[in-house]
Design an enzyme around this catalytic site. Structure first.
Site, mmCIF file in Angstrom:
data_model
loop_
_atom_site.group_PDB
_atom_site.id
_atom_site.type_symbol
_atom_site.label_atom_id
_atom_site.label_comp_id
_atom_site.label_asym_id
_atom_site.label_seq_id
_atom_site.Cartn_x
_atom_site.Cartn_y
_atom_site.Cartn_z
ATOM 1 C CG HIS A 6 -1.923 -1.255 1.195
ATOM 2 N ND1 HIS A 6 -2.900 -1.261 0.043
ATOM 3 C CD2 HIS A 6 -2.284 -1.969 2.050
ATOM 4 C CE1 HIS A 6 -3.628 -2.422 0.235
ATOM 5 N NE2 HIS A 6 -3.217 -2.718 1.667
ATOM 6 C CG ASP A 13 -2.838 -8.437 0.833
ATOM 7 O OD1 ASP A 13 -1.992 -8.719 1.806
ATOM 8 O OD2 ASP A 13 -3.692 -7.704 0.873
ATOM 9 C CG ASP A 68 -4.979 -10.025 3.753
ATOM 10 O OD1 ASP A 68 -4.550 -10.543 2.726
ATOM 11 O OD2 ASP A 68 -4.892 -8.874 3.711
ATOM 12 C CG HIS A 121 -6.665 -5.286 1.798
ATOM 13 N ND1 HIS A 121 -5.997 -6.152 2.776
ATOM 14 C CD2 HIS A 121 -7.618 -4.863 2.076
ATOM 15 C CE1 HIS A 121 -6.814 -6.228 3.852
ATOM 16 N NE2 HIS A 121 -7.573 -5.595 3.603
HETATM 17 ZN ZN ZN Z 1 -4.053 -7.155 2.910
#
Ligand code: ZN
Length: 367
Positions: A136, A173, A260, A175
């Protein structure tokens, strides 16, 4: 002679590296933050019990000049200024404490060491088990528990220091890897493919984000609704990741390996299992074997259920060193076409003109 060659090949098949470092746990955002030192502690416990032949690499601190390949000098100075100081909030969800600058530099340096060892053939593949995570992190902004963009800097290192011309970054991931996408969205040397739950934090990663300028087409986003598990992920890998990677022909494959999307993880609504991550790893190992002398480096991102994280890392490492062989094609064949067709059709519509290989893939999935 034959015996020597056999020995060499045996050595090659076993050469999986890991790099992890206790200094990464100097970044401590506090008990209430899911991205916490207990994540690496859980992985350490499972590593101690893992019956696999792994080579341990030594991490190092990334140098300022290396961080500045992709981060602004002012941002690198801002993080450096937090060393030894009281904790400060860098953004709404990301803090830096007295040990965070060192932890983040070691996390990056571990990834660079893993890439160096794999690219110059000391290892077949490697997994950098580091924190804080990175995907991120933007050019001049910390977010989503990330300070420096580990996987992006690993790609920059492969190109700037080792002379590679094409790198594939696959981000599985839960996200979207907004930072990685933005750092390379105008750079055709890096093909960024992200599979992620959508909509979800950080809000980016729609099909229509495809790169810009000379990088147009080299960003592929596969935003997925919740509920996807091993078979559906394997189908997307088989139908999109494999043909596009073959067309791009990378010299190194990097993975933003978050866990995740595991069904036990509290962050999202995906249904992946540890074996499913091993199967995705096998898919990328096959591609790396076919396209780039088996060069494959995984970098830890998220994963917030300690046992699910540790079990998934163990399954991936066991696959990387060849002790297990999972078949992603069998998983893909068992996937429900009603679940995956919409995503595959949208992807073909957005990217088919750029990646002709997508229009030649198995029609049964595209209705
Ligand atoms: Zn994540």
């Amino acid at each position: 002679m034959w015996a020597k060659r056999q020995q060499r090949e045996k050595t090659l098949t076993l050469c999986t590296g890991i790099v992890t470092d206790a200094r990464c746990n100097g970044h401590d955002p506090g008990q209430d933050v899911p991205e916490h030192p207990r994540r690496l502690a859980a992985i350490d416990q499972v590593l101690a019990r893992l019956n696999a032949s792994l080579v341990r690499l030594q991490a190092r601190e990334a140098r300022t000049a290396e961080l500045e390949w992709l981060h602004s000098p002012a941002y690198v100075r801002r993080i450096a200024a937090t060393a030894g100081q009281k904790p400060v909030a860098l953004s709404g969800d990301t803090m830096a404490g007295p040990g965070s600058d060192l932890a983040a530099r070691v996390a990056v340096g571990a990834c660079l060491e893993a890439v160096a060892a794999v690219v110059d053939n000391r290892l077949t593949n490697a997994f950098a088990l580091v924190r804080p995570p990175g995907h991120h992190a933007e050019f001049s902004r910390a977010m989503g528990y990330c300070l420096f963009n580990n996987v992006a800097l690993a790609a920059a290192f492969a190109m700037e220091a080792l002379g590679l011309k094409r790198v594939l970054i696959l981000d599985w991931d839960l996200h979207h890897g907004n930072g990685t996408q933005h750092l390379f969205e105008a750079d055709p040397r890096v093909l960024f493919i992200s599979v992620h739950q959508y909509p979800l934090y950080p809000g980016t990663g729609h099909f229509t984000e495809t790169g810009r300028g000379p990088g147009e087409g080299y960003t592929i986003n596969l935003p997925l609704p919740p509920g996807w598990g091993d078979g559906a992920y394997a189908a997307v890998f088989e139908q999109v990741v494999v043909p596009v990677a073959r067309a791009f022909c990378p010299q190194l494959i990097l993975v933003s390996a978050g866990f995740d999307a595991h069904h036990l993880d509290p962050m999202g609504g995906m249904e992946m299992s540890a074996d499913g991550f091993a199967a995705l790893t096998r898919c990328l190992m096959d591609l790396a074997g076919e396209l780039c002398s088996r060069r494959l480096v995984l970098v830890l991102e998220g994963g917030y259920h300690a046992q699910a994280l540790a079990d998934s890392v163990a399954a991936v490492l066991t696959e990387l060193c060849g002790a297990t062989t999972h078949c992603y094609r069998d998983l893909a064949a068992a996937a429900d076409p009603r679940q995956v067709n919409n995503v595959l059709t949208r992807c073909r519509h957005v990217h088919g003109h750029f990646w002709k290989a997508l229009t030649r893939t198995n029609r049964q999935w595209f209705g």
